[in-house]
Design an enzyme around this catalytic site. Structure first.
Site, PDB file in Angstrom:
ATOM      1  N   ASP A  47       7.801  11.469   8.731  1.00 14.80           N
ATOM      2  CA  ASP A  47       8.011  10.231   9.451  1.00 14.80           C
ATOM      3  C   ASP A  47       7.185   8.819   8.908  1.00 14.80           C
ATOM      4  O   ASP A  47       7.502   7.863   9.329  1.00 14.80           O
ATOM      5  CB  ASP A  47       7.759  10.136  10.851  1.00 14.80           C
ATOM      6  CG  ASP A  47       6.344  10.503  11.014  1.00 14.80           C
ATOM      7  OD1 ASP A  47       5.363  10.891  10.275  1.00 14.80           O
ATOM      8  OD2 ASP A  47       5.884  10.761  12.446  1.00 14.80           O
ATOM      9  N   GLY A  48       6.401   9.245   7.833  1.00 15.82           N
ATOM     10  CA  GLY A  48       5.693   8.332   7.317  1.00 15.82           C
ATOM     11  C   GLY A  48       4.234   8.039   7.595  1.00 15.82           C
ATOM     12  O   GLY A  48       3.375   7.428   6.943  1.00 15.82           O
ATOM     13  N   LYS A 105      -2.214 -28.107 -10.352  1.00 15.85           N
ATOM     14  CA  LYS A 105      -0.822 -27.418  -9.986  1.00 15.85           C
ATOM     15  C   LYS A 105      -0.200 -27.798  -8.467  1.00 15.85           C
ATOM     16  O   LYS A 105      -0.980 -28.156  -7.704  1.00 15.85           O
ATOM     17  CB  LYS A 105      -0.783 -25.760 -10.156  1.00 15.85           C
ATOM     18  CG  LYS A 105      -1.544 -25.260  -9.121  1.00 15.85           C
ATOM     19  CD  LYS A 105      -1.645 -23.598  -8.939  1.00 15.85           C
ATOM     20  CE  LYS A 105      -2.160 -23.123  -7.789  1.00 15.85           C
ATOM     21  NZ  LYS A 105      -2.130 -21.609  -7.845  1.00 15.85           N
ATOM     22  N   ARG A 117      -6.477 -13.402   0.231  1.00 17.73           N
ATOM     23  CA  ARG A 117      -6.159 -14.566   0.244  1.00 17.73           C
ATOM     24  C   ARG A 117      -5.893 -15.178   1.653  1.00 17.73           C
ATOM     25  O   ARG A 117      -5.950 -16.490   1.849  1.00 17.73           O
ATOM     26  CB  ARG A 117      -4.762 -14.632  -0.632  1.00 17.73           C
ATOM     27  CG  ARG A 117      -4.995 -14.787  -1.984  1.00 17.73           C
ATOM     28  CD  ARG A 117      -3.753 -14.496  -2.696  1.00 17.73           C
ATOM     29  NE  ARG A 117      -3.200 -13.287  -2.614  1.00 17.73           N
ATOM     30  CZ  ARG A 117      -1.884 -12.763  -3.219  1.00 17.73           C
ATOM     31  NH1 ARG A 117      -1.389 -13.614  -4.188  1.00 17.73           N
ATOM     32  NH2 ARG A 117      -1.316 -11.618  -2.874  1.00 17.73           N
ATOM     33  N   GLN A 118      -5.765 -14.310   2.477  1.00 21.42           N
ATOM     34  CA  GLN A 118      -5.743 -14.820   3.854  1.00 21.42           C
ATOM     35  C   GLN A 118      -7.005 -14.966   4.682  1.00 21.42           C
ATOM     36  O   GLN A 118      -7.634 -13.965   5.737  1.00 21.42           O
ATOM     37  CB  GLN A 118      -4.690 -13.829   4.887  1.00 21.42           C
ATOM     38  CG  GLN A 118      -3.262 -13.871   4.233  1.00 21.42           C
ATOM     39  CD  GLN A 118      -2.573 -13.062   5.127  1.00 21.42           C
ATOM     40  OE1 GLN A 118      -2.554 -12.938   6.438  1.00 21.42           O
ATOM     41  NE2 GLN A 118      -1.614 -12.166   4.307  1.00 21.42           N
ATOM     42  N   HIS A 176     -11.551 -12.398  -3.637  1.00 17.29           N
ATOM     43  CA  HIS A 176     -10.725 -13.529  -4.050  1.00 17.29           C
ATOM     44  C   HIS A 176     -11.579 -14.727  -3.573  1.00 17.29           C
ATOM     45  O   HIS A 176     -11.490 -15.981  -4.258  1.00 17.29           O
ATOM     46  CB  HIS A 176      -9.400 -13.595  -3.267  1.00 17.29           C
ATOM     47  CG  HIS A 176      -8.702 -14.881  -3.615  1.00 17.29           C
ATOM     48  ND1 HIS A 176      -8.102 -15.040  -4.643  1.00 17.29           N
ATOM     49  CD2 HIS A 176      -8.193 -15.788  -2.791  1.00 17.29           C
ATOM     50  CE1 HIS A 176      -7.310 -16.364  -4.780  1.00 17.29           C
ATOM     51  NE2 HIS A 176      -7.431 -16.658  -3.562  1.00 17.29           N
TER      52      HIS A 176
END
Length: 315
Positions: A39-40, A194, A98-99, A132
């Site tokens: 079931d994961g 950028k 990054r969050q 990061h």
């Protein structure tokens, strides 16, 4: 065997790196079942006695990110319930980094949430490489050893005998990291501005720094689609750069990234094995952080300083 009190356990995210760390240290990888139910659901069973031992759990939060993160949390809980004396989460690549702030209304700070989860699960300290954002260390209420990949990358880059070297950051946010490289190489520094149009589309708009006739080293902490570094490389090439190399600590490359690297002007991409990387026939050089992490693990286990690991040979 160098230290019978030390136990290293690997999850499924980057087992080759864990095995390389064990080979460097001179201890066997601890026998552990890390499997998945139909079931994961993840299941962990440590098949050796770790009572009173100094346990290091090696797991990068690379894709599948959520599965690997949950696996790490379960490994920590298993080690805690098996009465390990100290549990160190060795996270070569810290996902969700990054969050790290609220830059929009009603969004989470997931990097902090992950720190809370690791601490609540029972981790006593964290060992990681090139976060990061350095301030993520402050999200933890437990010790964090934040290693830099620069000493690993330096030995390879210096052999390239680059001429008129300029270190460039592919965006404004990476200038501090690029400056550290420029100071060690005693060379010029610049960056590319950028515009991000979407998660996969980036436009390099302008360049700060003189690159005409120079060899350029692009520095970044991570890449997935290679949009930022390839857009920066094209703009730098159009300004007359002679050669362009890129060094990225965490290369979580997707299909789009490989295509961009194949078509772009980057002569070589130098990465580390914090995340498993397949060069796929491209000029991608994978360097191992196993000696760096292995030495850090030994020093942590022996309650020694890790400060000298930040220095490169000859400095």
């Amino acid at each position: 065997m160098r230290d019978s009190n030390l136990k290293i356990i690997s999850g499924n995210s980057n087992r080759p790196l864990a095995e390389a760390i064990c080979q460097f240290i001179g201890v066997p990888l601890t026998d552990t079942e890390v499997t998945t139910f139909p079931d994961g659901e993840s299941f962990v069973k440590i098949n050796e006695n770790i009572r009173g031992r100094d346990v290091f759990l090696v797991q990068s939060s690379c894709p599948p990110v959520n599965d690997n993160l949950i696996e790490l949390l379960i490994m920590i809980d298993a080690a805690r319930r098996a009465s390990a004396s100290r549990i160190t989460a060795v996270i070569p690549f810290y996902g969700y980094a990054r969050q790290d702030r609220k830059d929009q209304p009603r969004v989470p700070i997931t990097a902090k949430l992950v720190a809370n989860l690791l601490t609540s699960a029972g981790a006593d300290r964290v060992l990681t490489v090139d976060l990061h954002a350095g301030q993520i260390q402050g999200f933890f209420d437990i010790p964090v050893d934040h290693l830099l990949a620069f000493p690993v990358l330096y030995d390879h880059i210096v052999k390239k005998e680059l001429r008129n070297l300029v270190v460039m950051s592919p965006d404004v946010g990476g200038v501090k990291m690029a400056d550290a490289y420029a100071r060690e190489f005693k060379c010029g520094l610049g960056f590319v501005a950028k515009k991000r149009h979407s998660a996969t589309q980036v436009e390099a708009t302008s360049i700060v720094g003189d690159v005409k006739g120079c060899d350029v080293l692009l520095i970044d902490d991570m890449t997935e689609t290679a949009g930022t570094i390839c857009a920066a490389a094209r703009l730098i090439k159009s300004h007359g750069a002679r050669r362009i190399l890129a060094a990225v600590t965490h290369a979580n490359l997707q299909d789009m990234g490989y295509e961009r690297l194949k078509e772009g002007p980057i002569e070589e991409l130098v990465v580390t094995d914090t995340i498993p990387v397949d060069p796929k026939g491209l000029p991608i050089k994978v360097l191992s952080v196993a000696p760096l992490l292995g030495e850090a693990i030994l020093r942590i286990s022996n309650n020694e300083s890790v400060t000298s690991l930040f220095r490169v040979k000859g400095f």
